[in-house]
Write a protein that holds these residues in place. Structure first.
Motif, short mmCIF file in Angstrom:
data_model
loop_
_atom_site.label_atom_id
_atom_site.label_comp_id
_atom_site.label_asym_id
_atom_site.label_seq_id
_atom_site.Cartn_x
_atom_site.Cartn_y
_atom_site.Cartn_z
N GLU A 81 0.89 -1.62 0.13
CA GLU A 81 0.25 -0.63 0.04
C GLU A 81 0.97 1.43 0.08
O GLU A 81 0.63 2.25 -0.74
CB GLU A 81 -0.71 0.13 1.14
N VAL A 82 2.14 1.52 0.80
CA VAL A 82 2.83 2.69 1.18
C VAL A 82 3.73 2.13 -0.62
O VAL A 82 3.49 3.22 -0.92
CB VAL A 82 3.85 2.10 1.89
N GLN A 83 4.09 1.25 -0.69
CA GLN A 83 4.68 1.65 -2.52
C GLN A 83 4.25 1.93 -3.53
O GLN A 83 4.20 3.05 -3.88
CB GLN A 83 5.50 -0.23 -2.37
N ASP A 84 2.50 2.05 -3.03
CA ASP A 84 1.58 2.14 -4.57
C ASP A 84 1.64 3.81 -4.36
O ASP A 84 1.24 4.63 -5.06
CB ASP A 84 0.59 1.33 -4.45
N TYR A 89 2.93 9.53 -6.57
CA TYR A 89 3.43 10.58 -6.45
C TYR A 89 4.61 10.24 -6.99
O TYR A 89 5.24 12.12 -7.61
CB TYR A 89 3.16 11.17 -4.76
N SER A 90 6.10 9.44 -7.54
CA SER A 90 6.83 9.80 -7.96
C SER A 90 6.98 10.01 -9.45
O SER A 90 7.60 10.90 -9.79
CB SER A 90 7.67 8.36 -8.17
N LYS A 91 5.60 9.63 -9.67
CA LYS A 91 5.68 10.14 -11.56
C LYS A 91 5.52 12.30 -11.51
O LYS A 91 5.61 12.32 -12.44
CB LYS A 91 3.45 10.12 -11.59
N TYR A 92 4.46 12.23 -10.30
CA TYR A 92 4.90 13.51 -9.29
C TYR A 92 6.25 14.35 -10.07
O TYR A 92 6.25 15.46 -11.05
CB TYR A 92 3.76 14.17 -8.82
#
Length: 109
Positions: A81-84, A89-92
């Motif tokens: 869940e944390v990874q997802d 937000y890593s895309k941002y």
């Protein structure tokens, strides 16, 4: 062995640095007894046990009794869940870093 249903939010469970350190220690071993985990901290056995209870409530840790000893092992699956969440937000951040890189390259020219 008691089975715990997830009663606590995973993000709440990993918010504390002590609990993150416990997860790190457990990730490096098949399982560890409470006394070995306690030896890694400056706090007492009761305090470490309370942190482990929070991790158990989030289903991040499972325990089992071996004689008089309680052994703990990591259950990393709730960390998905944390990874997802971070992946979203890593895309941002990747987009913003690309924009910054482009801006810096334009400034150099």
């Amino acid at each position: 062995m008691k089975e715990y249903k997830q009663q606590r939010d995973v993000f709440d469970a990993i918010a504390d640095p002590t609990r993150r350190h416990l997860i790190h220690l457990l990730a490096g071993a098949e399982e560890l007894p409470l006394h070995e985990l306690t030896a890694k901290f400056t706090m007492g056995r009761t305090a470490v046990s309370k942190h482990l209870t929070v991790l158990k409530e989030a289903d991040l840790v499972h325990d089992r009794k071996v004689g008089r000893e309680t052994r703990y092992r990591l259950n990393a699956s709730p960390l998905r869940e944390v990874q997802d969440w971070v992946a979203f937000y890593s895309k941002y951040w990747n987009t913003n870093v690309s924009r910054l890189r482009q801006w810096l390259e334009e400034e150099e020219e």
